[in-house]
Design an enzyme around this catalytic site. Structure first.
Site, mmCIF file in Angstrom:
data_model
loop_
_atom_site.group_PDB
_atom_site.id
_atom_site.type_symbol
_atom_site.label_atom_id
_atom_site.label_comp_id
_atom_site.label_asym_id
_atom_site.label_seq_id
_atom_site.Cartn_x
_atom_site.Cartn_y
_atom_site.Cartn_z
ATOM 1 N N ASP A 42 25.112 -20.165 -4.036
ATOM 2 C CA ASP A 42 24.232 -20.159 -2.653
ATOM 3 C C ASP A 42 24.165 -18.530 -2.125
ATOM 4 O OD1 ASP A 42 22.217 -21.019 -1.006
ATOM 5 O OD2 ASP A 42 22.592 -22.911 -1.774
ATOM 6 N N ASP A 68 22.453 -13.138 -3.978
ATOM 7 C CA ASP A 68 20.732 -13.872 -4.596
ATOM 8 C C ASP A 68 20.451 -14.043 -5.955
ATOM 9 O OD1 ASP A 68 18.109 -13.132 -3.993
ATOM 10 O OD2 ASP A 68 18.549 -11.944 -2.494
ATOM 11 N N VAL A 69 20.212 -14.512 -6.099
ATOM 12 C CA VAL A 69 19.501 -15.104 -7.444
ATOM 13 C C VAL A 69 18.059 -14.073 -7.767
ATOM 14 C CG1 VAL A 69 20.225 -16.947 -7.200
ATOM 15 C CG2 VAL A 69 17.764 -16.716 -7.060
ATOM 16 N N TYR A 160 4.249 -21.213 -4.746
ATOM 17 C CA TYR A 160 5.086 -22.052 -4.898
ATOM 18 C C TYR A 160 4.561 -22.822 -6.560
ATOM 19 C CZ TYR A 160 8.410 -26.166 -5.752
ATOM 20 O OH TYR A 160 9.406 -26.975 -5.547
ATOM 21 N N LYS A 164 6.512 -22.621 -10.181
ATOM 22 C CA LYS A 164 7.580 -23.732 -10.533
ATOM 23 C C LYS A 164 6.814 -23.766 -12.522
ATOM 24 C CE LYS A 164 10.644 -24.785 -7.753
ATOM 25 N NZ LYS A 164 11.712 -24.505 -8.404
ATOM 26 N N ILE A 193 11.240 -35.242 -3.593
ATOM 27 C CA ILE A 193 13.338 -35.500 -2.673
ATOM 28 C C ILE A 193 13.208 -34.847 -1.630
ATOM 29 C CG2 ILE A 193 15.231 -35.057 -4.161
ATOM 30 C CD1 ILE A 193 13.292 -35.628 -5.655
ATOM 31 N N THR A 195 15.259 -33.992 0.868
ATOM 32 C CA THR A 195 16.024 -32.894 0.709
ATOM 33 C C THR A 195 15.822 -31.696 2.174
ATOM 34 O OG1 THR A 195 14.589 -31.241 0.382
ATOM 35 C CG2 THR A 195 16.732 -32.842 -1.484
ATOM 36 N N THR A 198 12.670 -30.885 2.758
ATOM 37 C CA THR A 198 11.610 -31.671 3.058
ATOM 38 C C THR A 198 11.586 -31.798 3.857
ATOM 39 O OG1 THR A 198 12.251 -33.928 1.689
ATOM 40 C CG2 THR A 198 10.848 -32.517 0.259
#
Length: 255
Positions: A42, A68-69, A160, A164, A193, A195, A198
């Site tokens: 993360d 950082d991905v 977004y 996706k 979801i 989380t 959201t």
């Protein structure tokens, strides 16, 4: 005497991105509970270390790697460190992602670039980085977390949804490329979801029901309900699945 139950991913090493909170945290905890050794990533170092500490406190084995991905160099360094620690990577869960609620005409170039960097490049680079380790191990399972909004459109989240949707097709392309190496690549498509991501939209029951108006089950999922799908794809139980889309959306896409 009854034989002791073996975990569904016993002996596997799994790398989970975005593992500090929400779905990523639950993916990591469930995989560890089912016998996997975890590498948790993360950019939230405090949250990521909390996940790792919880796994280790329960008798599991986990390592935290903050990076950082969206950086390929960071991915290569992380995979090298994971290999030094555990000698193999059998499962990659590309879970890290960010969300933006804006339509096309309100989305800036910088916002679009950031969404694509994390949600698309992060997945692309993750796949690239683990391939040598998985090839050396004779195979592996890559699980790319897309979204129901990688399958259907909805108003107000164009960047977004673009990201996706890209993950969905990247998933199929990678499955095609790496099946000869026994590397399976599947996507998971969660609906709404509950989380931290959201929490700002599921503020009241009316707001929640408005967002869920297309879902047959009429409730948000808890993160672990998605993690069970991730566990299945990580395990050998899904050995004949690749290039597939596992939808966990409470029936949103059924109507």
């Amino acid at each position: 005497m009854a034989e002791m139950r073996k975990g569904r991913v016993e002996g596997k090493v799994a790398l989970v991105t975005g593992g500090a909170v929400g779905m990523g945290r639950e993916h990591a905890l469930l995989l560890a509970e089912e016998g996997a050794t975890l590498v948790v990533n993360d950019v939230d170092d405090e949250g990521g270390r909390r996940t790792v500490d919880e796994i280790n406190a329960k008798g599991g084995q986990a390592l935290y790697l903050g990076f950082d991905v969206s950086s390929r160099a960071a991915w290569d360094d992380a995979v090298s460190r994971a290999m030094d620690a555990f000698g193999r990577i059998d499962v990659l869960v590309n879970n890290a992602g960010i969300l933006l609620f804006k339509p096309v005409h309100e989305t800036s170039e910088a916002e679009l670039d950031r969404i694509l960097a994390v949600n698309v490049k992060g997945v692309f680079f993750g796949i690239q980085a683990v391939l040598p380790a998985m090839k050396a191990a004779g195979g592996g399972s890559i699980i790319n977390v897309s979204s129901i909004y990688g399958l259907v459109g909805a108003p107000g989240a164009a960047a977004y949804e673009t990201s996706k949707g890209a993950v969905r097709l990247l998933n199929k392309a990678a499955a095609t490329d790496y099946a000869p190496f026994n590397i399976r690549v599947n996507s998971v498509h969660p609906g709404v979801i509950r989380t931290p991501m959201t929490k700002d939209i599921l503020t009241t029951e009316d707001a929640t029901q408005d967002i869920l108006r297309g879902a047959i089950m009429r409730r948000p999922a808890e993160p672990k309900e998605v993690s069970w799908a991730v566990l299945f794809l990580a395990s050998d139980e899904s050995s004949y699945m690749t290039g597939s889309e596992m939808v966990v959306d409470g029936g949103y896409s059924a109507t």
